[in-house]
Design a protein around this motif. Sequence first.
Motif, PDB file in Angstrom:
ATOM      1  N   GLU A 114     -20.245 -13.895  24.186  1.00 36.65           N
ATOM      2  CA  GLU A 114     -20.125 -15.327  23.884  1.00 36.65           C
ATOM      3  C   GLU A 114     -18.697 -15.683  23.460  1.00 36.65           C
ATOM      4  N   GLN A 172     -18.760 -19.425  25.346  1.00 39.16           N
ATOM      5  CA  GLN A 172     -20.018 -20.135  25.613  1.00 39.16           C
ATOM      6  C   GLN A 172     -21.086 -19.597  24.671  1.00 39.16           C
ATOM      7  N   THR A 173     -22.071 -20.447  24.386  1.00 42.00           N
ATOM      8  CA  THR A 173     -23.259 -19.993  23.659  1.00 42.00           C
ATOM      9  C   THR A 173     -24.357 -19.754  24.676  1.00 42.00           C
ATOM     10  N   PHE A 174     -24.862 -18.522  24.707  1.00 44.24           N
ATOM     11  CA  PHE A 174     -25.863 -18.165  25.716  1.00 44.24           C
ATOM     12  C   PHE A 174     -27.287 -18.139  25.180  1.00 44.24           C
ATOM     13  N   LEU A 175     -27.425 -17.887  23.878  1.00 37.25           N
ATOM     14  CA  LEU A 175     -28.753 -17.763  23.287  1.00 37.25           C
ATOM     15  C   LEU A 175     -28.852 -18.613  22.027  1.00 37.25           C
ATOM     16  N   LEU A 176     -29.984 -19.271  21.863  1.00 40.85           N
ATOM     17  CA  LEU A 176     -30.273 -20.015  20.644  1.00 40.85           C
ATOM     18  C   LEU A 176     -31.336 -19.251  19.865  1.00 40.85           C
ATOM     19  N   ASN A 220     -34.153 -18.631  17.020  1.00 42.44           N
ATOM     20  CA  ASN A 220     -35.142 -19.391  16.268  1.00 42.44           C
ATOM     21  C   ASN A 220     -36.129 -18.420  15.634  1.00 42.44           C
ATOM     22  N   THR A 251     -34.033 -18.464  22.819  1.00 42.83           N
ATOM     23  CA  THR A 251     -34.171 -19.229  24.056  1.00 42.83           C
ATOM     24  C   THR A 251     -32.806 -19.307  24.719  1.00 42.83           C
ATOM     25  N   LEU A 252     -32.808 -19.464  26.030  1.00 48.94           N
ATOM     26  CA  LEU A 252     -31.567 -19.496  26.794  1.00 48.94           C
ATOM     27  C   LEU A 252     -30.992 -20.903  26.863  1.00 48.94           C
ATOM     28  N   THR A 253     -29.681 -21.004  26.708  1.00 45.76           N
ATOM     29  CA  THR A 253     -28.992 -22.259  26.972  1.00 45.76           C
ATOM     30  C   THR A 253     -28.744 -22.366  28.478  1.00 45.76           C
ATOM     31  N   GLU A 254     -28.210 -23.492  28.923  1.00 45.36           N
ATOM     32  CA  GLU A 254     -27.903 -23.627  30.353  1.00 45.36           C
ATOM     33  C   GLU A 254     -26.869 -22.593  30.801  1.00 45.36           C
ATOM     34  N   GLY A 262     -26.497 -19.748  29.497  1.00 49.36           N
ATOM     35  CA  GLY A 262     -27.229 -18.491  29.425  1.00 49.36           C
ATOM     36  C   GLY A 262     -28.043 -18.237  30.671  1.00 49.36           C
TER      37      GLY A 262
END
Length: 291
Positions: A40, A45-49, A51, A56-59, A61
Amino acid sequence: MDLKQIESFVRVAELGSFTRAASALGLPQPLLSRHVRQLEVELRQTFLLRNGRGVTLTEPGLVLLEHGRGILHQVALAREELESTRGALGGHVSIGLPPSLSKLITVPLTLEFRKRMPQAHLTLTEGFSVAMNEGLRSGRLDMALLYNTPHSPDIETQVLHRETLVLIASEAAVKRVPEVRLKSRMPLATLAELPLILPSRPNAFRILIETELVRLGFKPHIELEGFAVLPPYTLSNFTAPHGFSTHKLFSPQLVCELMLVTSAHRPATGTHKGVQTLVADVVREAMQAYR
């Protein structure tokens, strides 16, 4: 980027959890997290969120996941080809199977694979056509068995078997329509008089049935319980097949082509070619009993 970082990210994305991915890869979770974070930072870029339930995957990602799978697949192919120079068919092969066929050929396919290629590894995945086409495109699947696959520059197909669908009737379904007299051979138009159980679109069987009925000026009557139109071998999946009857259809017949599908963009190794021959042999032998 390096391969360890890419593999770490792909496993976290596929399993939806750092904990499960660390266990699968045999890595400490802090090291796995560091691999993903380094990606990242390097790619900005941010690939994972993260929780409470996992990740969950970002776009971005999703984009990296597709490319990451392809990269790992190509590395596996390179290793396999290097192994083949020593005369052994090794490496890993992943095959997608439709649910209707999976129960019939999984065991003989696995046994024959072990017999012919003891140094190789096999993964079988059951799924519907949309998921399997995506698997071929992303590199998660090396090949898949699909019905009536449309021609495309992205895939290569080999017809293994042509199957004529039949009407399958249970005793309970027959009692629901006493006014309809079932015969050993029935015109296709008769289907319009019956409650049918059909898979949801874009299933190949459903598209074929609906298309042919529309040509005859009819529309299928779809319910949760009723008659099915499937290949004859489907009865082998039932625990009590004696409770069902099969009826041939004509004017017209419903003919499906079972195809072995591979990606046109990925080179086939010696192992892959050997497995394609193996799959064709197993399918043809399994279908002999239903001719």
